[in-house]
Design a protein around this motif. Sequence first.
Motif, PDB file in Angstrom:
ATOM      1  N   ILE A 252      34.623  37.268  14.182  1.00 47.33           N
ATOM      2  CA  ILE A 252      34.230  38.413  14.862  1.00 47.33           C
ATOM      3  C   ILE A 252      32.676  38.424  14.540  1.00 47.33           C
ATOM      4  O   ILE A 252      31.996  38.835  15.269  1.00 47.33           O
ATOM      5  CB  ILE A 252      34.541  39.963  14.728  1.00 47.33           C
ATOM      6  N   ALA A 253      32.059  38.773  13.732  1.00 50.00           N
ATOM      7  CA  ALA A 253      30.585  38.549  13.461  1.00 50.00           C
ATOM      8  C   ALA A 253      30.096  37.617  13.859  1.00 50.00           C
ATOM      9  O   ALA A 253      28.818  37.666  14.542  1.00 50.00           O
ATOM     10  CB  ALA A 253      30.036  39.049  11.331  1.00 50.00           C
TER      11      ALA A 253
ATOM     12  N   LYS B 212      30.787  35.548  16.483  1.00 48.87           N
ATOM     13  CA  LYS B 212      30.525  35.293  17.529  1.00 48.87           C
ATOM     14  C   LYS B 212      29.587  35.167  18.837  1.00 48.87           C
ATOM     15  O   LYS B 212      28.759  34.503  19.013  1.00 48.87           O
ATOM     16  CB  LYS B 212      31.006  36.409  18.460  1.00 48.87           C
TER      17      LYS B 212
ATOM     18  N   GLN C 199      26.150  38.175  10.798  1.00 55.97           N
ATOM     19  CA  GLN C 199      26.944  38.348  12.041  1.00 55.97           C
ATOM     20  C   GLN C 199      24.803  37.944  12.422  1.00 55.97           C
ATOM     21  O   GLN C 199      24.402  37.672  13.617  1.00 55.97           O
ATOM     22  CB  GLN C 199      26.512  39.982  11.979  1.00 55.97           C
TER      23      GLN C 199
END
Lengths: 305, 248
Positions: free
Chosen positions: B103-104, B106, B151
């Motif tokens: 998720i980070a 992406k 991220q």
Amino acid sequence: MLNALDKKLLEEVADLHGEPPGAFNIRKDGQGIERRSLEGIEINPKKDQPGIDVIVAEGKEGTVHIPVIMTETDLSDLVYNKIDIGAGANITLVAGCGIHNPGSGDAQHDGVHEIIVRKNARLIYTEKHFGEGEEGGKRVLNPKTVLVVEEGGYAELELVQIRGVDHTNRVTEVEVKAGGRLVMYERLLTDGNQTANSDIVVKLMEEESAARIVSRSVAQGSSKQSFFPRLLAYGPGRGHVECDSIIMDQATVRSVPEIWAENSEAELVHEAAIGKIAGEQLTKLMALGLTEEEAEEAIISGFLK
Amino acid sequence: MISLENISLELDVDEQKIPILHDLNLQFEAGKMYALTGPNGSGKSSVARVVMGIYKQTTGRVIYNGQDVGELGITERARKGIGYAFQHPPRFKGMPVKDMLEIAMKHSDQVNCQVLRDLGLCPEDYLERTLDNSLSGGEIKRIEIATLLAQNPKVRIFDEPEAGIDLWSFERLIDVIGNSHREDTTTVVISHQEKILNMVDEIVLIQDGTVSMRGNREEIWPQIKASAECACRSNCRLGEEAYAECPR
Ligand SMILES: Nc1ncnc2c1ncn2[C@@H]1O[C@H](COP(=O)(O)OP(=O)(O)OP(=O)(O)O)[C@@H](O)[C@H]1O
Ligand SMILES: [Mg+2]
């Protein structure tokens, strides 16, 4: 022959792409349509009532698929299956029911599974439920599983129902004998006006018997869920029940667990929680760039994994 | 560059408004490393949460690269390049570390295995672990930092990254934070650790919900020491004399 819809349903409930490997029985709209026995894994239709007998020989290893699919409306199907896992066998059994209700009448499947896992045998059992339809006809699934785990046996049950089923009334009764072990995972997601009810009774009969029950559910919309997990120790068994629900929108969740010991050496633990998604969890995922809806999805899908 | 202009923050707690930050002005420039320090409860994490959009300021503006982002939600700010490693990362039942890192990542080009390795977490042992109570406090904290590095945001705020982290990992942590800093990133480390205060370009001292001082370690240190001796607020009715010498 299986058509495209049948194949899709089979994929949903049994992860099947084409013909299953190993032994199998496919039941469609109230009738067995395809079946294959193997040496050591016999599948026979019952003579006196609807359903099959699956008989696994001692020491046999393999997989068995016995999915049920329903593609008609106004249909109620009741089936009795008996599954006998011979001593020392090691079997993965995939059951499950997929309903595509094309009309406005009800489509209902009531399945009674009687399973015996004999001495030192091992069974991994998965049962997935899936429902869909366009005309508003109800999809109803009422499975009843009665399981005996004999001395030294191991049974792992994974019961999954994610959306699509309007009513479900699930009954699971398990008896675990000396040295036997049961692990049970229940995963449930309801939304809209769906209702789900799960009654579980696990009896630890003798010494060294053990059970672990993990129930996770998400209730969305105006759906209603109730859980009645009961864990009873008649001998010095060990058991753990964990029920965890995420409640959202206008949903209702009721959890009434019971632990009951009749032996001073028994150890039973029960944990239950109902709560909404924690704000910090949403915040964390949003701080990684997910929208609130995406964050909710990610949290729920992890929770139900 | 990110700047906070005349920020005040009040939080609603049990239908009461609790003042948390007031008259707060701060600029963090690109390419520089900052430390935010100050007593427990002084408002450091709240500053970070205002920057990230988790808390919405009661008054004032949050300007990021010339744009007023004070009305934007958390998601939009994250997508613009603001990132925050939580002081107390939440736990997630059933979610594997791998999913969180994905998720980070992406919107970044980091490699999940590498960020874990950098923090002394062997990917083989940790990628499949779930982010629930089975992880120790120090492990969850290191994964949180790895997630921020995955991220790879332009503005990166680490909230007490050293908390609960063992001595061996602490050395590595300092290197990782230092090495990840680049000319176009703004690194802010909320910390009480001398080693971290020593590695930054500027220290910001937060006291009683506002900036009380900025400067390098030599300039700030006497003030920190003085306020450390005055643990109780200066207008406390108990022991007024003992605190008579306290600043403010
Ligand atoms: N959600 C909240 N509800 C109530 N009070 C809060 C909330 N968030 C922060 N506070 C209060 O605001 C003040 C500042 O909190 P903050 O977490 O910003 O402090 P901090 O400087 O980060 O402290 P620490 O060094 O202990 O992490 C504290 O008195 C805290 O109790
Ligand atoms: Mg803090």
